[in-house]
Design a protein around this motif. Structure first.
Motif, PDB file in Angstrom:
ATOM      1  N   VAL A  26       0.196  10.718   1.553  1.00 26.09           N
ATOM      2  CA  VAL A  26       0.992   9.501   1.782  1.00 26.09           C
ATOM      3  C   VAL A  26       0.226   8.267   1.302  1.00 26.09           C
ATOM      4  O   VAL A  26       0.789   7.397   0.630  1.00 26.09           O
ATOM      5  CB  VAL A  26       1.372   9.367   3.279  1.00 26.09           C
ATOM      6  CG1 VAL A  26       1.983   8.004   3.569  1.00 26.09           C
ATOM      7  CG2 VAL A  26       2.337  10.470   3.670  1.00 26.09           C
ATOM      8  N   ASP A  27      -1.054   8.208   1.636  1.00 23.35           N
ATOM      9  CA  ASP A  27      -1.867   7.066   1.210  1.00 23.35           C
ATOM     10  C   ASP A  27      -1.945   6.983  -0.312  1.00 23.35           C
ATOM     11  O   ASP A  27      -1.805   5.908  -0.891  1.00 23.35           O
ATOM     12  CB  ASP A  27      -3.271   7.181   1.806  1.00 23.35           C
ATOM     13  CG  ASP A  27      -4.122   5.970   1.485  1.00 23.35           C
ATOM     14  OD1 ASP A  27      -3.659   4.845   1.747  1.00 23.35           O
ATOM     15  OD2 ASP A  27      -5.245   6.156   0.976  1.00 23.35           O
ATOM     16  N   ALA A  28      -2.146   8.131  -0.953  1.00 24.45           N
ATOM     17  CA  ALA A  28      -2.224   8.134  -2.424  1.00 24.45           C
ATOM     18  C   ALA A  28      -0.891   7.723  -3.043  1.00 24.45           C
ATOM     19  O   ALA A  28      -0.857   7.042  -4.066  1.00 24.45           O
ATOM     20  CB  ALA A  28      -2.639   9.513  -2.920  1.00 24.45           C
ATOM     21  N   THR A  29       0.208   8.125  -2.411  1.00 19.33           N
ATOM     22  CA  THR A  29       1.530   7.773  -2.929  1.00 19.33           C
ATOM     23  C   THR A  29       1.805   6.282  -2.742  1.00 19.33           C
ATOM     24  O   THR A  29       2.237   5.602  -3.670  1.00 19.33           O
ATOM     25  CB  THR A  29       2.618   8.596  -2.211  1.00 19.33           C
ATOM     26  OG1 THR A  29       2.350   9.977  -2.406  1.00 19.33           O
ATOM     27  CG2 THR A  29       3.997   8.276  -2.761  1.00 19.33           C
ATOM     28  N   MET A  30       1.548   5.782  -1.536  1.00 17.83           N
ATOM     29  CA  MET A  30       1.860   4.378  -1.253  1.00 17.83           C
ATOM     30  C   MET A  30       0.913   3.418  -1.962  1.00 17.83           C
ATOM     31  O   MET A  30       1.238   2.244  -2.123  1.00 17.83           O
ATOM     32  CB  MET A  30       1.834   4.129   0.250  1.00 17.83           C
ATOM     33  CG  MET A  30       2.968   4.836   0.979  1.00 17.83           C
ATOM     34  SD  MET A  30       2.988   4.465   2.716  1.00 17.83           S
ATOM     35  CE  MET A  30       3.744   2.862   2.677  1.00 17.83           C
ATOM     36  N   ALA A  31      -0.234   3.900  -2.378  1.00 22.76           N
ATOM     37  CA  ALA A  31      -1.208   3.040  -3.061  1.00 22.76           C
ATOM     38  C   ALA A  31      -1.115   3.208  -4.574  1.00 22.76           C
ATOM     39  O   ALA A  31      -2.099   3.053  -5.279  1.00 22.76           O
ATOM     40  CB  ALA A  31      -2.616   3.364  -2.575  1.00 22.76           C
ATOM     41  N   SER A  32       0.084   3.521  -5.055  1.00 23.35           N
ATOM     42  CA  SER A  32       0.247   3.725  -6.499  1.00 23.35           C
ATOM     43  C   SER A  32       1.232   2.705  -7.067  1.00 23.35           C
ATOM     44  O   SER A  32       2.100   2.191  -6.368  1.00 23.35           O
ATOM     45  CB  SER A  32       0.758   5.138  -6.777  1.00 23.35           C
ATOM     46  OG  SER A  32       2.091   5.281  -6.323  1.00 23.35           O
ATOM     47  N   TRP A  33       1.085   2.451  -8.354  1.00 27.39           N
ATOM     48  CA  TRP A  33       2.011   1.548  -9.027  1.00 27.39           C
ATOM     49  C   TRP A  33       3.415   2.140  -9.071  1.00 27.39           C
ATOM     50  O   TRP A  33       4.401   1.409  -9.021  1.00 27.39           O
ATOM     51  CB  TRP A  33       1.524   1.235 -10.437  1.00 27.39           C
ATOM     52  CG  TRP A  33       0.466   0.188 -10.427  1.00 27.39           C
ATOM     53  CD1 TRP A  33      -0.870   0.359 -10.661  1.00 27.39           C
ATOM     54  CD2 TRP A  33       0.644  -1.202 -10.155  1.00 27.39           C
ATOM     55  NE1 TRP A  33      -1.531  -0.832 -10.543  1.00 27.39           N
ATOM     56  CE2 TRP A  33      -0.624  -1.818 -10.234  1.00 27.39           C
ATOM     57  CE3 TRP A  33       1.747  -1.985  -9.843  1.00 27.39           C
ATOM     58  CZ2 TRP A  33      -0.802  -3.175 -10.014  1.00 27.39           C
ATOM     59  CZ3 TRP A  33       1.551  -3.346  -9.625  1.00 27.39           C
ATOM     60  CH2 TRP A  33       0.296  -3.919  -9.716  1.00 27.39           C
TER      61      TRP A  33
END
Length: 146
Positions: A26-33
């Motif tokens: 979730v963190d990797a997804t939400m912290a993406s362009w």
């Protein structure tokens, strides 16, 4: 010295719980362009469709339903981010421990090499002194071949 086949990152990843793995994703997804752009497009479409809707304004201005959806998203995003940050801190601690262990191991190896080199140096010097004494003794006795 024993060498491990997997690095500590791989070993650490295997120890993550299901919740920690979900938080990482979730963190990797939400912290993406990709997420930021997709969310911006959805919000823009939501607002445009509600402003120009001819028949039904399902969320008229001031877009209370949109605010509720964004608040709901933020309420779930914050704990995921905190879990991910805790996991990152734990990972950093493991990295520091591994770095320390590696440094101590390297220091022991360097010290062992220094002792070996000093022993070799001492043996060389002893051998040189022995040869010089032998030559000086042979030179001091006439008639002896050198």
């Amino acid at each position: 010295m024993e060498t491990t086949r997997t690095n500590w990152h791989a070993r650490h990843r295997k120890q993550l719980t299901f919740g920690q793995r979900v938080a990482v994703v979730v963190d990797a997804t939400m912290a993406s362009w990709t997420f930021i752009i997709a969310q911006s497009v959805i919000l823009t479409l939501w607002i445009i469709l509600n402003v120009i809707a001819w028949i039904s304004h399902w969320d008229p201005y001031p877009f209370i339903l949109l605010n509720l959806a964004l608040s709901f998203q933020a309420a779930y995003a914050a704990p995921f981010i905190m879990i991910s940050q805790n996991r990152q801190a734990e990972r950093d601690r493991h990295q520091a421990e591994e770095d320390f262990r590696t440094n101590v191991e390297a220091e022991h190896r360097i010290e062992a090499l220094q002792r070996k080199l000093a022993a070799i140096e001492t043996n060389k010097l002893d051998r040189i002194i022995e040869i010089l004494e032998k030559n000086s003794l042979a030179a001091s006795t006439p008639g002896q071949p050198i």
